[in-house]
Design a protein around this motif. Structure first.
Motif, PDB file in Angstrom:
ATOM      1  N   ARG A 250       0.836  -1.202   0.000  1.00 28.16           N
ATOM      2  CA  ARG A 250       0.000   0.000   0.000  1.00 28.16           C
ATOM      3  C   ARG A 250       0.871   1.253   0.000  1.00 28.16           C
ATOM      4  NH1 ARG A 250      -5.137   1.937   0.762  1.00 28.16           N
ATOM      5  NH2 ARG A 250      -5.345   3.883   1.935  1.00 28.16           N
ATOM      6  N   ASN A 251       1.975   1.212   0.730  1.00 29.00           N
ATOM      7  CA  ASN A 251       2.884   2.350   0.713  1.00 29.00           C
ATOM      8  C   ASN A 251       3.371   2.644  -0.709  1.00 29.00           C
ATOM      9  OD1 ASN A 251       2.568   2.361   3.463  1.00 29.00           O
ATOM     10  ND2 ASN A 251       4.623   1.592   3.924  1.00 29.00           N
ATOM     11  N   LEU A 252       3.619   1.579  -1.471  1.00 29.32           N
ATOM     12  CA  LEU A 252       4.104   1.762  -2.837  1.00 29.32           C
ATOM     13  C   LEU A 252       3.061   2.430  -3.736  1.00 29.32           C
ATOM     14  CD1 LEU A 252       6.086  -1.490  -3.721  1.00 29.32           C
ATOM     15  CD2 LEU A 252       6.985   0.819  -3.460  1.00 29.32           C
ATOM     16  N   ILE A 253       1.781   2.116  -3.534  1.00 30.67           N
ATOM     17  CA  ILE A 253       0.753   2.696  -4.407  1.00 30.67           C
ATOM     18  C   ILE A 253       0.191   4.003  -3.863  1.00 30.67           C
ATOM     19  CG2 ILE A 253       0.101   0.407  -5.247  1.00 30.67           C
ATOM     20  CD1 ILE A 253      -2.560   0.754  -3.656  1.00 30.67           C
ATOM     21  N   MET A 254       0.670   4.459  -2.694  1.00 29.13           N
ATOM     22  CA  MET A 254       0.121   5.686  -2.118  1.00 29.13           C
ATOM     23  C   MET A 254       0.200   6.887  -3.058  1.00 29.13           C
ATOM     24  SD  MET A 254      -1.551   7.189   0.218  1.00 29.13           S
ATOM     25  CE  MET A 254      -1.655   5.878   1.427  1.00 29.13           C
ATOM     26  N   PRO A 255       1.295   7.100  -3.812  1.00 33.24           N
ATOM     27  CA  PRO A 255       1.296   8.219  -4.759  1.00 33.24           C
ATOM     28  C   PRO A 255       0.163   8.124  -5.776  1.00 33.24           C
ATOM     29  CG  PRO A 255       3.524   7.411  -4.430  1.00 33.24           C
ATOM     30  CD  PRO A 255       2.618   6.424  -3.767  1.00 33.24           C
ATOM     31  N   PHE A 256      -0.176   6.904  -6.188  1.00 36.33           N
ATOM     32  CA  PHE A 256      -1.278   6.730  -7.138  1.00 36.33           C
ATOM     33  C   PHE A 256      -2.635   6.929  -6.464  1.00 36.33           C
ATOM     34  CE2 PHE A 256       2.259   4.259  -8.865  1.00 36.33           C
ATOM     35  CZ  PHE A 256       2.336   4.795 -10.141  1.00 36.33           C
ATOM     36  N   LEU A 257      -2.731   6.564  -5.181  1.00 33.57           N
ATOM     37  CA  LEU A 257      -3.971   6.814  -4.453  1.00 33.57           C
ATOM     38  C   LEU A 257      -4.224   8.319  -4.339  1.00 33.57           C
ATOM     39  CD1 LEU A 257      -3.647   4.140  -1.625  1.00 33.57           C
ATOM     40  CD2 LEU A 257      -5.291   4.130  -3.518  1.00 33.57           C
ATOM     41  N   ARG A 258      -3.149   9.098  -4.176  1.00 36.13           N
ATOM     42  CA  ARG A 258      -3.319  10.557  -4.159  1.00 36.13           C
ATOM     43  C   ARG A 258      -3.674  11.055  -5.561  1.00 36.13           C
ATOM     44  NH1 ARG A 258       1.394  10.391  -0.554  1.00 36.13           N
ATOM     45  NH2 ARG A 258       0.609  10.713   1.568  1.00 36.13           N
ATOM     46  N   LEU A 259      -2.993  10.505  -6.559  1.00 40.42           N
ATOM     47  CA  LEU A 259      -3.247  10.919  -7.933  1.00 40.42           C
ATOM     48  C   LEU A 259      -4.690  10.609  -8.340  1.00 40.42           C
ATOM     49  CD1 LEU A 259      -1.506  12.208 -10.178  1.00 40.42           C
ATOM     50  CD2 LEU A 259      -1.104   9.903 -11.054  1.00 40.42           C
ATOM     51  N   GLN A 260      -5.236   9.532  -7.794  1.00 44.87           N
ATOM     52  CA  GLN A 260      -6.615   9.149  -8.087  1.00 44.87           C
ATOM     53  C   GLN A 260      -7.595  10.284  -7.838  1.00 44.87           C
ATOM     54  OE1 GLN A 260      -8.000   5.660  -5.914  1.00 44.87           O
ATOM     55  NE2 GLN A 260      -9.929   6.674  -5.484  1.00 44.87           N
ATOM     56  N   SER A 261      -7.316  11.096  -6.814  1.00 43.67           N
ATOM     57  CA  SER A 261      -8.260  12.159  -6.451  1.00 43.67           C
ATOM     58  C   SER A 261      -8.417  13.195  -7.558  1.00 43.67           C
ATOM     59  CB  SER A 261      -7.826  12.838  -5.147  1.00 43.67           C
ATOM     60  OG  SER A 261      -6.543  13.432  -5.294  1.00 43.67           O
TER      61      SER A 261
END
Length: 354
Positions: A250-261
């Motif tokens: 999850r830490n690895l995909i966190m930048p994409f989770l922010r980008l999702q917004s």
């Protein structure tokens, strides 16, 4: 409405951090799910999800009985937007950095209009038939997290938590001297590296006007926490950690989770609806017709395998925890079960007869 069963429980031992909520009035029944924070600035206490949940639950409780879907949408969304003016941040932050916004999803049943409105990815089942609500972007990032978790397991096995550090080129610093900035940097964001018990109780009752059901709903519908559960601390001792310490994928995909917004309240393949103070008043909202006598289930996405009863839904959740605790195989999620927490997400379940 005649309630058959209801349940709301946070994943953490500290139920004040529960980002789910339920509210029932003489005209409405709603499940609200505050979105897990991906904030860099940490503007909301104890978390953006808790603040958003509280605001929307309170606002549903004030809706006129005959409020339409669009009136409901705009009333709830304006309540979040108004909160930005009360924060310490300039309102331009919320316009330009959508990951800093208050965000929540909701499913709202209107007795007057005999329909339920799906504002985001909360769930509904009518007479045993579920309406799909999974977002395309969640499917994508769940797949990416599954890929990352499986790759790290191959790379390091039990030592996979160190994989992100080991993937850095040798000449790069290891990041130990870097601190993620909470300040604006001209639009550049500094991204930090970033037991479900079976349930058997049912209660049969008629709804009293303006009855609000938030958090744990009494001893008949509580699930005991594991005695070893404890709240995970975060800097300054407040709120909810932005990533789980033992979920490196999850830490690895966190930048994409922010980008999702960036896709919030936009149309297109990755677009999705979420209450954040910036919703589109013409955004397509799914309405589900409800006839008198229909049996209705409203739930948050804390039940990934929704079933017609709470007992069955809890049983499926427990099975997932046993068979796929990381949630990377059968149900690919952007987060999994972690030690010290009762479930992988806050969860809410409401079943009633219309």
């Amino acid at each position: 409405m005649r309630v058959i069963e209801r349940f709301c429980r946070g994943k953490r031992a500290d139920q004040s951090l529960n980002e789910d909520g339920v509210v029932i009035t003489d005209g409405f029944a709603a499940v609200v799910d505050g979105v897990t924070s991906k904030s860099v600035r940490h503007l909301w206490r104890p978390s953006g999800g808790v603040v958003a949940r509280n605001l929307l639950v309170d606002t549903v409780g004030t809706l006129p009985r005959n409020a339409t879907m669009r009136e409901t949408q705009m009333t709830l969304d304006r309540r979040l937007r108004a909160e930005y003016a009360r924060s310490d941040a300039d309102e331009s932050v919320f316009a330009n950095e959508p990951w800093e916004r208050l965000q929540a999803n909701a499913v709202v049943y209107s007795a007057a209009h005999r329909e339920a409105w799906l504002f985001g990815d909360c769930q509904i089942m009518v007479n045993g038939v579920q309406t799909p609500t999974m977002k395309r972007v969640d499917e994508l990032l769940g797949e990416v997290r599954s890929f990352a978790a499986q790759a790290m397991a191959l790379d390091g096995g039990a030592d996979s938590a160190t994989a992100p550090d080991r993937m850095r080129p040798p000449e790069e610093p290891d990041g130990s001297d870097e601190v993620a900035s909470d300040e604006s940097d001209g639009g550049t964001e500094h991204l930090p590296g970033a037991s479900a018990a079976s349930f058997e109780s049912e209660s049969h009752e008629s709804i009293k006007p303006n009855e609000s059901l938030i958090g744990p709903i009494g001893p008949d519908s509580s699930v005991a926490s594991d005695e070893s559960s404890s709240r995970t601390a975060e800097p300054n001792g407040v709120g909810q950690p932005e990533t789980e310490p033992d979920d490196p994928a999850r830490n690895l995909i966190m930048p994409f989770l922010r980008l999702q917004s960036r896709f919030a309240n936009r149309r297109g393949m990755y677009g999705y609806f979420v209450f954040d103070g910036f919703t589109d008043p013409t955004y397509p909202i799914r309405s589900v017709p409800i006839a008198p006598g229909d049996e209705v289930v409203l739930a948050s996405d804390g039940y990934p395998l929704l079933r017609p009863t709470l007992t069955e839904s809890e049983r499926e959740l427990a099975r997932l925890r046993r068979d796929d605790p990381s949630l990377i195989h059968e149900y690919r999620s952007t987060k999994g079960f972690v030690a010290g927490q009762e479930s992988f997400d806050d969860r809410t379940y409401l079943r009633f007869v219309a």
